[in-house]
Enzyme design. Structure first.
Site, PDB file in Angstrom:
ATOM      1  N   SER A  88       0.858  -1.182   0.000  1.00 20.28           N
ATOM      2  CA  SER A  88       0.000   0.000   0.000  1.00 20.28           C
ATOM      3  C   SER A  88       0.897   1.235   0.000  1.00 20.28           C
ATOM      4  CB  SER A  88      -0.900   0.004   1.239  1.00 20.28           C
ATOM      5  OG  SER A  88      -1.358   1.325   1.460  1.00 20.28           O
ATOM      6  N   SER A 128     -16.326   6.265  -1.767  1.00 21.06           N
ATOM      7  CA  SER A 128     -16.147   4.871  -2.185  1.00 21.06           C
ATOM      8  C   SER A 128     -14.721   4.507  -2.537  1.00 21.06           C
ATOM      9  CB  SER A 128     -17.051   4.540  -3.369  1.00 21.06           C
ATOM     10  OG  SER A 128     -18.360   4.616  -2.955  1.00 21.06           O
ATOM     11  N   ASP A 179     -21.792   1.606  -5.831  1.00 25.70           N
ATOM     12  CA  ASP A 179     -20.421   2.128  -5.836  1.00 25.70           C
ATOM     13  C   ASP A 179     -19.561   1.388  -6.847  1.00 25.70           C
ATOM     14  OD1 ASP A 179     -21.520   3.434  -3.695  1.00 25.70           O
ATOM     15  OD2 ASP A 179     -20.404   2.319  -2.173  1.00 25.70           O
TER      16      ASP A 179
HETATM   17  C1  GLA Z   1     -22.798   3.018   0.564  1.00 24.28           C
HETATM   18  C2  GLA Z   1     -23.005   1.659  -0.096  1.00 24.28           C
HETATM   19  C3  GLA Z   1     -23.860   1.784  -1.367  1.00 24.28           C
HETATM   20  C4  GLA Z   1     -25.136   2.571  -1.101  1.00 24.28           C
HETATM   21  C5  GLA Z   1     -24.833   3.853  -0.341  1.00 24.28           C
HETATM   22  C6  GLA Z   1     -26.085   4.561   0.086  1.00 24.28           C
HETATM   23  O1  GLA Z   1     -22.014   3.837  -0.260  1.00 24.28           O
HETATM   24  O2  GLA Z   1     -21.771   1.068  -0.426  1.00 24.28           O
HETATM   25  O3  GLA Z   1     -24.131   0.517  -1.888  1.00 24.28           O
HETATM   26  O4  GLA Z   1     -26.073   1.781  -0.426  1.00 24.28           O
HETATM   27  O5  GLA Z   1     -24.051   3.631   0.815  1.00 24.28           O
HETATM   28  O6  GLA Z   1     -26.794   4.994  -1.018  1.00 24.28           O
END
Ligand code: GLA
Length: 382
Positions: free
Chosen positions: A65, A122, A168
């Site tokens: 990493s 994400s 995501d």
């Molecule tokens: C997180 C989850 C997604 C989605 C969002 C809320 O990012 O990983 O899959 O559920 O929360 O919309």
């Protein structure tokens, strides 16, 4: 960053790597709807993770990493969740391929990037999708992007313990420059909408807080929605998710619901309608109406779904006061992370200055802001 990652790879493994990238995401509207088979409207953004990868002809995987400056080696015959949290997102992907009988061979990896961690952009999906994309390429598995998104999602379920939806991972893999993706999470049908950025831009305001509730409450929300579906299914055998439910159906059976479950369900049903209304607004190039839907989405997340927090509510309230802001709301799982704001370009600096000042005064925490550009999904770099 790319040069630094390449140099480190060569230093550690004495060979030239392949290069891949996978982006983080924003979500314009449609929050917590993905695991309810509903609609979402995400886009991949110019915050990404880079991967230098190469096969190593052994039975081990050697991971480095770049951001943590930490190395870890794992035996391919014994892939299991580890104490090293950053490694779990990668191990989860390897495990998913193995479970589906795709033969992952030994490889070396150096990865790192600029997706802020815990900000709701994400970063974990970017890591999972990027590795899935890279291994699919170097070992010739021949999987399409849908299959890779599912591999990455299951990795998150099993190695990170969050029963996330598909949004995501889908956004990271299917992103398209200057477009948002309307995804139907039931059928996985999707369409791209051009997102006009010549007069407006997307500004993210990062609260810099991550309340510890986030992942446990996420799984609880999922459970509450399932409880609501089970109740309605008794009356309407065709109902298998909140996607099949209308406000009228909920109102008709309101008395039978636990009040909390009712609030969760009504939010989801209304949020799905808001995504559709927001997409119609995009078709008509009506960003003012689009922005109103974002504000409404936040209200629902704050009062009915109850996944917001004081810091996020404060930022949305401040944004509402600003004439240059078309729409704002919390984004992602909630309990911290970022708000997403659509701001007139001419007033960006003024907006950022005002928001930063107000936030710091209120919480004694500096506000971080990012201007998000919409980019393409995961790809190989030459
Ligand atoms: C997180 C989850 C997604 C989605 C969002 C809320 O990012 O990983 O899959 O559920 O929360 O919309």
């Amino acid at each position: 960053m790319r040069d630094a990652i390449r140099e480190r790879f060569i230093e550690l493994f004495s060979t030239e790597p392949y290069f891949f990238r996978s982006p983080g995401r924003v979500n314009l509207i449609g929050e917590h709807t993905d695991y309810n088979n509903g609609f979402v409207l995400p886009a991949a953004i110019n915050k990404e993770i880079l991967f230098a990868v190469g096969p190593n002809d052994t039975d081990t995987i050697r991971l480095f990493s770049y951001d943590m400056q930490e190395q870890a080696t794992f035996d391919l015959a014994r892939i299991a969740p580890s104490d090293i949290s950053w490694a779990n997102y990668l191990l989860g992907v390897v495990a998913q391929f193995q479970q589906s009988d795709y033969q992952v061979k030994g490889f070396d990896l150096v990865f790192g990037g600029n997706v802020p961690i815990g900000a709701g952009l994400s970063s974990s999906a970017a890591v999972e999708c990027g590795l899935a994309f890279a291994l699919n390429h170097i070992f010739g598995f021949g999987l399409d992007r849908f299959a890779l998104a599912k591999v990455a999602q299951k990795a998150e379920h099993e190695f990170a313990g969050v029963r996330c939806g598909i949004m995501d991972q889908f956004a990271s893999l299917f992103g398209k420059k200057e477009h948002v993706i309307k995804l139907d999470c039931r059928s996985l049908d999707y369409s791209y909408y051009h997102f006009e950025m010549s007069n407006n831009c997307i500004v993210l305001c990062d609260t810099q807080v991550k309340h510890s509730l986030a992942s446990s409450e996420y799984n609880t929300r999922r459970q509450e929605c399932e409880t609501g579906v089970a109740l309605l299914h008794k009356h309407y055998p065709d109902v298998s998710s909140l996607r099949d439910v209308t406000v009228d159906m909920l109102e008709k059976h309101r008395q039978e619901f636990d009040p909390v479950v009712f609030k969760r369900c009504i939010y989801i049903v209304q949020e799905n309608s808001r995504v559709e209304a927001a997409c119609r607004a995009l078709e008509q190039e009506d960003l003012v109406l689009f922005g109103e839907k974002m504000f409404e989405s936040h209200e629902g997340l704050q009062h009915n779904y109850e996944v917001s927090c004081t810091e996020l509510d404060f930022l949305v309230d401040q944004a509402k006061e600003h004439t240059a802001v078309l729409g704002a709301r919390m984004m992602g799982g909630g309990f911290g992370g970022c708000t997403i704001n659509i701001v007139r370009i001419a007033a960006i600096d003024e907006f950022i200055t005002a928001m930063s000042k107000a936030y710091e005064q209120q919480f004694k925490i500096p506000l971080k802001t990012y201007i998000a550009e919409i980019v393409d999904g995961s790809s190989m770099l030459s």
